[in-house]
Enzyme design. Structure first.
Site, PDB file in Angstrom:
ATOM      1  N   HIS A  71       0.843  -1.202   0.000  1.00 30.09           N
ATOM      2  CA  HIS A  71       0.000   0.000   0.000  1.00 30.09           C
ATOM      3  C   HIS A  71       0.872   1.243   0.000  1.00 30.09           C
ATOM      4  CE1 HIS A  71       0.667  -1.269   4.183  1.00 30.09           C
ATOM      5  NE2 HIS A  71       0.738   0.029   4.476  1.00 30.09           N
ATOM      6  N   HIS A  81       0.800   5.248   1.159  1.00 27.06           N
ATOM      7  CA  HIS A  81       0.113   6.279   1.942  1.00 27.06           C
ATOM      8  C   HIS A  81       0.210   7.606   1.183  1.00 27.06           C
ATOM      9  CE1 HIS A  81       0.411   4.110   5.978  1.00 27.06           C
ATOM     10  NE2 HIS A  81       1.334   3.461   5.285  1.00 27.06           N
TER      11      HIS A  81
HETATM   12  P1  5GP Z   1       1.767   0.477   7.410  1.00 30.41           P
HETATM   13  O1  5GP Z   1       2.290   0.878   8.762  1.00 30.41           O
HETATM   14  O2  5GP Z   1       1.629  -1.031   7.263  1.00 30.41           O
HETATM   15  O3  5GP Z   1       2.500   1.117   6.293  1.00 30.41           O
HETATM   16  O4  5GP Z   1       0.311   1.106   7.337  1.00 30.41           O
HETATM   17  C1  5GP Z   1      -0.862   0.410   7.578  1.00 30.41           C
HETATM   18  C2  5GP Z   1      -1.922   1.455   7.748  1.00 30.41           C
HETATM   19  O5  5GP Z   1      -3.170   0.826   7.668  1.00 30.41           O
HETATM   20  C3  5GP Z   1      -1.873   2.157   9.113  1.00 30.41           C
HETATM   21  O6  5GP Z   1      -1.678   3.543   8.907  1.00 30.41           O
HETATM   22  C4  5GP Z   1      -3.207   1.825   9.740  1.00 30.41           C
HETATM   23  O7  5GP Z   1      -3.764   2.919  10.422  1.00 30.41           O
HETATM   24  C5  5GP Z   1      -4.048   1.429   8.549  1.00 30.41           C
HETATM   25  N1  5GP Z   1      -5.069   0.443   8.850  1.00 30.41           N
HETATM   26  C6  5GP Z   1      -4.912  -0.713   9.548  1.00 30.41           C
HETATM   27  N2  5GP Z   1      -6.080  -1.395   9.601  1.00 30.41           N
HETATM   28  C7  5GP Z   1      -6.986  -0.650   8.901  1.00 30.41           C
HETATM   29  C8  5GP Z   1      -8.368  -0.832   8.594  1.00 30.41           C
HETATM   30  O8  5GP Z   1      -9.002  -1.799   8.971  1.00 30.41           O
HETATM   31  N3  5GP Z   1      -8.967   0.149   7.869  1.00 30.41           N
HETATM   32  C9  5GP Z   1      -8.279   1.249   7.422  1.00 30.41           C
HETATM   33  N4  5GP Z   1      -8.968   2.147   6.723  1.00 30.41           N
HETATM   34  N5  5GP Z   1      -6.978   1.453   7.695  1.00 30.41           N
HETATM   35  C10 5GP Z   1      -6.339   0.517   8.420  1.00 30.41           C
END
Ligand code: 5GP
Ligand code: ZN
Length: 134
Positions: A100, A102
Site C-alpha cells: 500500500h 500512503h
Molecule cells: P503500514 O504501517 O503497514 O505502512 O500502514 C498500515 C496502515 O493501515 C496504518 O496507517 C493503519 O492505520 C491502517 N489500517 C490498519 N487497519 C486498517 C483498517 O481496517 N482500515 C483502514 N482504513 N486502515 C487501516
C-alpha cells in the site's frame, strides 16, 4: 477472509472502509488512524506483500492512481502539499502485509518528523562505491 488479509477484505468490500476512489485495479480509502486529515491508502486489488513481490504492471497501475488521488486530495482539501509513504517490512513500520501507498496531506508547518543527520562525505562515497548497481 481471502489471504487472511484485512486489505484484501477491504478491497472485496467484506470490511467497510471510507473509499475515495476505486477502479478495476485499485482501491483508495481513508486510513483509520490518520497522520493528518485526508490520509489515504492506495492498494492494488490483487494481493502481494510489499514492493518487491508486486508485479511491475501492478506497480505502474498503483503509482498512476496515487498521482490521480493525490491531485484530487490537493484540490478537495486545504492542504499545502503531501507526502507519499510506502513501508516494507516490520523494521520499516509495515503493519499490514498487503502492499500500500500512503498519501499524507500536509498543512502549513505542522510537523511529521523524519529525523536526519548531516552525512559524512567520505562515508557516503564509500557506501555508493559499495552498493552502486551495475
Ligand atoms: P503500514 O504501517 O503497514 O505502512 O500502514 C498500515 C496502515 O493501515 C496504518 O496507517 C493503519 O492505520 C491502517 N489500517 C490498519 N487497519 C486498517 C483498517 O481496517 N482500515 C483502514 N482504513 N486502515 C487501516
Ligand atoms: Zn491482501
Amino acid at each position: 477472509m481471502k489471504n487472511n488479509c484485512i486489505f484484501c477484505a477491504i478491497a472485496e468490500g467484506e470490511i467497510p472502509s471510507f473509499k475515495v476512489y476505486e477502479d478495476e485495479k485499485v482501491v483508495a480509502y481513508l486510513d483509520i488512524n490518520p497522520f493528518t486529515e485526508g490520509h489515504t491508502l492506495v492498494i492494488p486489488k490483487t494481493h502481494s506483500e510489499g514492493l518487491l513481490d508486486t508485479e511491475e504492471e501492478t506497480l505502474a497501475a498503483i503509482i498512476t492512481r496515487v498521482k490521480k488521488v493525490a491531485a484530487h486530495l490537493k484540490s478537495a482539501l486545504p492542504c499545502d502539499g503531501f507526502n507519499i509513504l510506502q513501508n516494507n517490512g516490520e523494521a520499516a513500520g509495515q503493519t499490514v502485509k498487503h502492499v500500500h501507498f500512503h498519501i499524507v496531506p500536509r498543512y502549513g508547518n505542522s510537523p511529521i518528523v523524519f529525523e536526519s543527520h548531516a552525512g559524512d562525505m567520505g562515508q557516503l562515497k564509500a557506501l555508493a562505491d559499495r552498493i552502486r548497481m551495475a
